[in-house]
Design an enzyme around this catalytic site. Structure first.
Site, PDB file in Angstrom:
ATOM      1  N   GLU A 159       5.939   4.602   7.643  1.00  0.00           N
ATOM      2  CA  GLU A 159       5.558   5.866   7.007  1.00  0.00           C
ATOM      3  C   GLU A 159       6.265   7.074   7.613  1.00  0.00           C
ATOM      4  O   GLU A 159       6.137   7.365   8.793  1.00  0.00           O
ATOM      5  CB  GLU A 159       4.050   6.069   7.140  1.00  0.00           C
ATOM      6  CG  GLU A 159       3.264   5.137   6.244  1.00  0.00           C
ATOM      7  CD  GLU A 159       1.768   5.201   6.523  1.00  0.00           C
ATOM      8  OE1 GLU A 159       1.370   5.768   7.553  1.00  0.00           O
ATOM      9  OE2 GLU A 159       1.002   4.689   5.687  1.00  0.00           O
ATOM     10  N   ASN A 174      -0.275  10.891   6.592  1.00  0.00           N
ATOM     11  CA  ASN A 174      -1.497  10.379   7.186  1.00  0.00           C
ATOM     12  C   ASN A 174      -2.612  11.413   7.304  1.00  0.00           C
ATOM     13  O   ASN A 174      -3.723  11.080   7.704  1.00  0.00           O
ATOM     14  CB  ASN A 174      -1.197   9.746   8.539  1.00  0.00           C
ATOM     15  CG  ASN A 174      -0.497   8.424   8.355  1.00  0.00           C
ATOM     16  OD1 ASN A 174      -1.070   7.508   7.784  1.00  0.00           O
ATOM     17  ND2 ASN A 174       0.756   8.354   8.774  1.00  0.00           N
ATOM     18  N   LYS A 215       3.481  -6.946   4.009  1.00  0.00           N
ATOM     19  CA  LYS A 215       3.255  -5.544   3.667  1.00  0.00           C
ATOM     20  C   LYS A 215       2.848  -4.822   4.939  1.00  0.00           C
ATOM     21  O   LYS A 215       2.305  -5.421   5.872  1.00  0.00           O
ATOM     22  CB  LYS A 215       2.197  -5.374   2.585  1.00  0.00           C
ATOM     23  CG  LYS A 215       0.779  -5.756   2.922  1.00  0.00           C
ATOM     24  CD  LYS A 215      -0.055  -4.812   3.738  1.00  0.00           C
ATOM     25  CE  LYS A 215       0.009  -3.387   3.305  1.00  0.00           C
ATOM     26  NZ  LYS A 215      -0.887  -2.559   4.228  1.00  0.00           N
ATOM     27  N   SER A 256      -7.441  11.422   0.712  1.00  0.00           N
ATOM     28  CA  SER A 256      -7.878  12.460  -0.224  1.00  0.00           C
ATOM     29  C   SER A 256      -7.113  12.352  -1.527  1.00  0.00           C
ATOM     30  O   SER A 256      -6.341  11.448  -1.746  1.00  0.00           O
ATOM     31  CB  SER A 256      -7.684  13.842   0.400  1.00  0.00           C
ATOM     32  OG  SER A 256      -6.371  13.995   0.870  1.00  0.00           O
ATOM     33  N   THR A 288      -0.521  -3.227  11.087  1.00  0.00           N
ATOM     34  CA  THR A 288      -1.373  -3.276   9.905  1.00  0.00           C
ATOM     35  C   THR A 288      -0.572  -3.880   8.858  1.00  0.00           C
ATOM     36  O   THR A 288       0.141  -3.222   8.135  1.00  0.00           O
ATOM     37  CB  THR A 288      -1.751  -1.957   9.311  1.00  0.00           C
ATOM     38  OG1 THR A 288      -2.628  -1.367  10.167  1.00  0.00           O
ATOM     39  CG2 THR A 288      -2.487  -2.143   8.000  1.00  0.00           C
ATOM     40  N   THR A 319       0.884  -1.181   0.000  1.00  0.00           N
ATOM     41  CA  THR A 319       0.000   0.000   0.000  1.00  0.00           C
ATOM     42  C   THR A 319       0.915   1.222   0.000  1.00  0.00           C
ATOM     43  O   THR A 319       1.376   1.635  -1.058  1.00  0.00           O
ATOM     44  CB  THR A 319      -0.963   0.002   1.214  1.00  0.00           C
ATOM     45  OG1 THR A 319      -0.222  -0.199   2.408  1.00  0.00           O
ATOM     46  CG2 THR A 319      -2.011  -1.068   1.067  1.00  0.00           C
TER      47      THR A 319
END
Lengths: 383, 383
Positions: free
Chosen positions: A259, A378, A168, A383, A179, A146
């Site tokens: 991230e 994040n 992942k 969006s 996650t 992702t």
């Protein structure tokens, strides 16, 4: 070599159009046997995605013929329609490959609260079935990404048998798994109950001790499938260690790709009265936003470590706490220790060692620093 | 009017040079009586700063003649020398004003792990004593600021009596109080045990429900001093409500000035089986970094609300959870509800309402969004 490192497995990864980027987004892993033994562990979150509910049920039989995974949508908080879509996806795999849908696990990852576009996913499943190959492991690992910047694979094993895997996950990484979706395969001949024991032991000290951002997912799944194709039945401890090694390798890769992170932080808690105490303290430190900001700024701010320890119920005397950052004991006996200017924090890896001086138990939890890039990634994700 | 709104109090704020900026950094509040009744609540952190250890001991007598506060250094994790410095500071106040040091509370705020520069602080105490005045409340409120951008004061009261207060705190704001120092004064005639009851009730639903960044401080202190100078002994409930109103006002000001924040977020949990359940769920939502980033991006990401609820042990059915953001029920029955595009998040205040449908209890916890500015401010704080 990923999930096809082990004999008896085929895999694939294709683009079904779930991702707007056109990148691959559907992966398929098939166990050609002779054994179909399997085990799985799932998120401890009580809000669970449809594929988790489905796969957990499938695993009660201790057998898996295939795993289908999609990125581009988590199918979480999607109600009865979401569960029907998961069921439908398993049926599509079963039809394409002549399998039993009740032995097909489903994994999904992406945004919560959106229905999957089945008009794209189902043709994608057919395409993935057509692409299956004994060297498709890398393609499968790529298709489940992702926000991951790289795909993650690892292997370990013994004489004549191997354990391979793919993972992942780059955000919402926290205990009770991160996650993340992980599929491990082995050609060792190991029955389902032994797979389950080895997998639970391995995840407890690897994926469950990755806590990038304190946020537990609705979709975490780790599956282990054994084909028995090597004909080798390894010794229990040796097999368990190989599974642990692959999980540890993948877990470390998850942290390295978290991230927005600029630092990988090993939080080592030593001298705890119990393992539970050590883990509670390590998590408290790993989740302290002020400390994570300080590490980002290469500031050896041990005061924030102590304030995090102080919020726990672990056994310790505040006046006997020692803290080292990258080996420099900047806090001794709950007060100022060695010169903080001796601490070199320029590298990506940072080790925070908290010694409780209350016993002999120790754990390590991995986390990341908190960065403006994490906030940016994040706050703009949907969006 | 701050801590000198009530009759019987004098206060001051002076620059002692603890802050490198030259801003005021020592505040003094003196109760001229006739009553010296007082109460206090302190951080729940088990790592406690020297002034907390000192003031907690002082308060066991239920009397306070004065409170001395410094910014520019927390005097936390400073060992026996730190405690001696706190004691010495109280003695300096006592000597300057002819008081008993055992009835002088001390509060400190700033960096952890540094000894206070006593060569600056003690002359500062003398200067503060010399500056005391019946309208010094504002100056005291300004002197206790750290990263606060504005000083915080509030008042409430009844016929012939008043409760006034000042607060500081902008980071490390979390329950068991925030990193904050608060001094409340009243000219009502209320005995120490009634002050204690009113103060604990008030902080439980105000300061303890402010959770800006999940980080609990080593120094949190809330003090309430009563001079009795009005000669009025208010009805218990009326007095408690005034104390609560001042605490609520100050708590809301703390959230509005939290480090780097661009949104103030009210997390309202309704329909909980117990108040403890409601609070656990509200805190889990308030501490979810992914959600806090989403709110920063004005993204009504209710999936992150559900994933936070799912990590708790509260009583709920995942399929009966409803979530509204600014009044739009974007999640109904654990799945997609009203159109998320209807949610207007352009204002500074955001209300997240989570309905557990498991009972009749409700709480509200205030938090902030997570921003790049928060990261910046806290990665550079000590440098």
């Amino acid at each position: 070599m990923s999930v096809t490192a082990a004999a008896g497995f085929r895999a694939s990864g294709v683009a079904a159009g779930l991702k707007t980027t056109g990148a691959t987004d559907v992966a398929l892993v098939v166990n050609d046997g002779p054994s179909l033994a399997a085990a799985g562990v799932f998120t401890a979150n009580r809000v669970q995605a449809a594929p988790v509910l489905w796969s957990r049920q499938v695993l009660t039989g201790g057998r898996l013929q295939a795993v289908v995974l999609n990125s581009g949508g988590a199918n979480a908080c999607t109600g009865p329609e979401g569960f029907q879509n998961t069921h439908r996806t398993a049926e599509q795999v079963a039809t394409a490959l002549g399998l039993n849908a009740g032995e097909v696990a489903v994994c999904s990852t992406g945004l919560i609260g959106l229905q999957l576009p089945m008009d794209k996913l189902l043709p994608g499943v057919d395409a993935a079935a057509a692409e299956l190959s004994a060297d498709g492991g890398e393609a499968a690992a790529v298709a489940i990404k992702t926000t991951d910047t790289v795909h993650k694979v690892a292997t370990a094993g013994g004489t004549g048998w191997i354990v391979g895997g793919m993972a992942k996950g780059a955000g919402m990484l926290a205990p009770g798994l991160a996650t993340m979706l992980v599929v491990l395969t082995t050609d060792a001949d190991v029955p389902a109950d032994a797979l389950d024991t080895a997998l639970r032991a391995a995840t407890r000290t690897t994926f469950d001790r990755v806590d990038s951002d304190g946020c537990m997912s609705t979709n975490d799944t780790v599956l282990l499938l054994a084909s028995g194709a090597s004909g080798v039945a390894p010794e229990t401890g040796e097999f368990a260690e190989a599974v642990r090694a692959v999980c540890a390798d993948l877990a470390r890769q998850l942290i390295a790709d978290a991230e927005g992170a600029s630092k990988d932080i090993a939080v080592e808690v030593e001298g705890a009265a119990t393992e539970a105490d050590a883990l509670q303290v390590a998590r408290s430190i790993a989740r302290n936003n002020l400390l994570k900001c300080a590490i980002h700024g290469e500031d050896p701010n041990w005061g924030r470590v102590l304030s995090a320890i102080g919020t726990t119920s672990a056994e310790f005397d505040p006046d006997r706490l020692d803290v080292a950052i990258n080996g420099v004991w900047v806090c001794k006996g709950g007060a100022v220790g060695e010169d903080r200017d001796l601490v070199d924090m320029t590298g990506r890896e940072v080790r925070i060692t908290a010694r409780l001086n209350a016993g002999g138990e120790a754990v390590t939890v991995w986390t990341n620093d908190l960065t403006a890039e994490y906030v940016h990634e994040n706050s703009a994700y949907s969006s």
